[in-house]
Design a protein around this motif. Structure first.
Motif, mmCIF file in Angstrom:
data_model
loop_
_atom_site.group_PDB
_atom_site.id
_atom_site.type_symbol
_atom_site.label_atom_id
_atom_site.label_comp_id
_atom_site.label_asym_id
_atom_site.label_seq_id
_atom_site.Cartn_x
_atom_site.Cartn_y
_atom_site.Cartn_z
ATOM 1 N N GLN A 81 0.822 -1.207 0.000
ATOM 2 C CA GLN A 81 0.000 0.000 0.000
ATOM 3 C C GLN A 81 0.860 1.263 0.000
ATOM 4 O OE1 GLN A 81 -0.248 -2.323 2.558
ATOM 5 N NE2 GLN A 81 -0.272 -1.303 4.559
ATOM 6 N N GLN A 82 2.069 1.188 0.573
ATOM 7 C CA GLN A 82 2.946 2.360 0.561
ATOM 8 C C GLN A 82 3.377 2.701 -0.862
ATOM 9 O OE1 GLN A 82 3.593 4.221 3.158
ATOM 10 N NE2 GLN A 82 5.253 5.545 2.415
ATOM 11 N N THR A 87 4.179 6.252 -2.960
ATOM 12 C CA THR A 87 5.230 6.408 -3.974
ATOM 13 C C THR A 87 4.640 6.765 -5.330
ATOM 14 O OG1 THR A 87 6.436 4.654 -2.802
ATOM 15 C CG2 THR A 87 7.314 5.369 -4.936
ATOM 16 N N PHE A 88 3.538 6.097 -5.710
ATOM 17 C CA PHE A 88 2.946 6.324 -7.029
ATOM 18 C C PHE A 88 1.590 7.035 -6.947
ATOM 19 C CE2 PHE A 88 6.202 3.255 -7.896
ATOM 20 C CZ PHE A 88 6.674 3.638 -9.134
ATOM 21 N N GLY A 89 1.257 7.562 -5.779
ATOM 22 C CA GLY A 89 0.095 8.443 -5.653
ATOM 23 C C GLY A 89 -1.212 7.865 -6.132
ATOM 24 N N GLY A 90 -1.400 6.564 -5.991
ATOM 25 C CA GLY A 90 -2.660 5.943 -6.383
ATOM 26 C C GLY A 90 -2.792 5.633 -7.867
ATOM 27 N N ARG A 91 -1.721 5.788 -8.636
ATOM 28 C CA ARG A 91 -1.755 5.461 -10.073
ATOM 29 C C ARG A 91 -1.396 3.987 -10.243
ATOM 30 N NH1 ARG A 91 2.649 8.886 -12.367
ATOM 31 N NH2 ARG A 91 3.443 8.646 -10.229
ATOM 32 N N GLU A 144 12.355 5.448 7.892
ATOM 33 C CA GLU A 144 11.011 5.938 7.623
ATOM 34 C C GLU A 144 11.030 7.047 6.571
ATOM 35 O OE1 GLU A 144 9.166 8.860 8.436
ATOM 36 O OE2 GLU A 144 7.275 7.925 7.822
ATOM 37 N N THR A 145 12.074 7.870 6.583
ATOM 38 C CA THR A 145 12.206 8.919 5.571
ATOM 39 C C THR A 145 12.391 8.316 4.188
ATOM 40 O OG1 THR A 145 13.169 10.432 7.202
ATOM 41 C CG2 THR A 145 13.523 10.963 4.883
ATOM 42 N N TRP A 146 13.168 7.239 4.116
ATOM 43 C CA TRP A 146 13.343 6.569 2.826
ATOM 44 C C TRP A 146 12.021 6.040 2.267
ATOM 45 C CZ3 TRP A 146 16.807 7.199 -0.588
ATOM 46 C CH2 TRP A 146 18.144 7.426 -0.272
ATOM 47 N N THR A 147 11.105 5.617 3.130
ATOM 48 C CA THR A 147 9.836 5.078 2.623
ATOM 49 C C THR A 147 9.005 6.149 1.930
ATOM 50 O OG1 THR A 147 8.551 5.470 4.673
ATOM 51 C CG2 THR A 147 9.775 3.380 4.499
ATOM 52 N N ARG A 148 9.313 7.430 2.172
ATOM 53 C CA ARG A 148 8.579 8.519 1.531
ATOM 54 C C ARG A 148 9.330 9.096 0.337
ATOM 55 N NH1 ARG A 148 8.391 10.106 6.944
ATOM 56 N NH2 ARG A 148 9.635 11.959 6.485
ATOM 57 N N LEU A 154 14.440 5.586 -4.503
ATOM 58 C CA LEU A 154 14.328 4.225 -3.980
ATOM 59 C C LEU A 154 15.064 3.227 -4.866
ATOM 60 C CD1 LEU A 154 10.599 4.359 -2.901
ATOM 61 C CD2 LEU A 154 12.538 3.961 -1.368
ATOM 62 N N ALA A 155 14.984 3.434 -6.173
ATOM 63 C CA ALA A 155 15.681 2.540 -7.093
ATOM 64 C C ALA A 155 17.192 2.643 -6.925
ATOM 65 C CB ALA A 155 15.279 2.847 -8.533
#
Length: 276
Positions: A81-82, A87-91, A144-148, A154-155
Motif C-alpha cells: 500500500q505504501q 510512492t505512485f500516488g494511487g496510479r 522511515e524517511t526513505w519510505t517517503r 528508492l531505485a
C-alpha cells in the motif's frame, strides 16, 4: 537524511499488509517457481493467472487447496500500500502502464524498508535494549524517511548497506535482551536444524538467527527471549510452543509453520487462519 528529528515508533498497523489499498504488487512484481508452494511458474512482472481486474485474488479462500500455499505465507509488511498509494500516488499499473516497470522494481526495496521498520520498532519496545535506543531512533527516522522517497531515489538506494548498518543495532539489541536470561544460552546461529527433534526444549535466550528449522519439531518448546530473526520455520511444528517474548519473530515466519491455538504468541502477532 541528516538533520531530521527522531520519529516515534511506527504504528504496527502501518507495517501490516492492506491489500485493499494495494495494486496486487505481490501478485505481479514477484516471480515464483512451480513447487510445493506454487502450482505454476510465474516470471517477475507478469500478473498471476488468478488475479482479477479489481486486483483481488480469484481463489483467495482456497489458495492452499489450489496449490498456492506460498501466497498464504508471504507478507509485505505494508510495503504494497505504501508503493501504491504514496510512492505512485494511487496510479495503478493497469491504467498507467508506464509506471509498471518502476513500480515492480521499487516494491522489493520498499518491502525491505518496511521489514527493517518492523524490527526497529520492536527493538524500541524492549527495555533491555535501552542503551541502543538512541541509535535505533536515528535509524528509524532515516528508514522511515526513505519510505517517503520518490521512485528514482528508492531505485538508487543501496538497501544492502542500510540493512547492514541496522543489523548491527539489532545484533546489539539481541545481545542485551538475551543477556537478561539466566544460565547458559544455546547458540544455533545459522545452524542446520532441519527436522531436528526439539520438542519441549528449553531454548530461552537462544541465538537462532538464520537457523534452518524446516520441519523441526518445536512442539512445546520454550522460545521466550530467543532471537529468531531470519529463522526458517517452514513446516516447523510449533504446537504448544511458547513464543510470547521471542525476539524479532514475524508473521510470515508463523504463516510458514504449523501450530495451533495452544501456541503462545506475542500480542502483536496472530495465529494464522490455517492453524487448527
Amino acid at each position: 537524511m541528516g538533520g531530521v528529528s527522531p520519529s516515534p515508533p511506527v504504528p504496527l498497523p502501518v507495517l501490516r499488509a492492506d491489500c485493499e489499498n494495494c495494486f496486487a504488487l505481490c501478485c505481479v512484481a514477484l516471480p515464483f517457481a512451480k513447487s510445493n508452494d506454487f502450482a505454476v511458474d510465474k516470471p517477475a512482472g507478469t500478473p498471476c493467472k488468478n488475479l482479477r481486474q479489481d486486483f483481488g485474488c480469484g481463489i483467495h479462500t482456497a489458495l492452499r487447496d489450489k496449490g498456492f500455499q506460498g501466497c498464504t505465507v508471504f507478507d509485505c509488511f505494508g510495503a504494497g500500500q505504501q508503493v501504491s498509494q504514496v510512492t505512485f500516488g494511487g496510479r495503478d499499473w493497469r491504467r498507467h502502464p508506464g509506471t509498471a516497470r518502476r513500480m515492480y522494481d521499487v516494491f522489493p526495496v520498499m518491502r525491505q524498508l518496511h521489514e527493517l521498520l518492523f524490527y526497529i520498532t520492536e527493538a524500541l519496545t524492549l527495555p533491555a535494549a535501552a542503551p541502543v535506543h538512541p541509535d535505533l531512533r536515528r535509524a528509524l527516522t532515516e528508514t522511515e524517511t526513505w519510505t517517503r522517497a520518490d521512485a528514482q531515489a528508492l531505485a538508487d538506494l543501496d538497501i544492502g548497506a542500510l540493512r547492514q548498518d541496522i543489523n548491527t543495532l539489532l545484533l546489539k539489541t539481541s545481545e542485551l535482551v538475551r543477556a537478561k536470561v539466566p544460565g547458559r544460552k544455546k547458540n544455533h546461529r545459522g545452524a542446520d536444524l532441519m527436522g531436528a527433534r526439539l520438542s519441549g526444549a528449553d531454548l530461552r535466550g537462544a541465538n537462532l538467527r538464520g537457523a534452518y528449522l524446516i520441519a523441526a519439531d518445536l512442539s512445546r518448546a520454550d522460545l521466550r527471549w530467543a532471537d529468531l530473526i531470519g529463522a526458517d520455520f517452514r513446516d516447523a511444528d510449533l504446537r504448544g510452543a511458547d513464543l510470547r517474548a521471542a525476539v524479532f519473530l514475524t508473521q510470515p515466519q508463523l504463516n510458514a509453520a504449523r501450530g495451533n491455538q495452544s501456541t503462545h504468541l506475542p500480542p502483536t502477532l496472530t495465529h494464522p487462519t490455517h492453524w487448527p
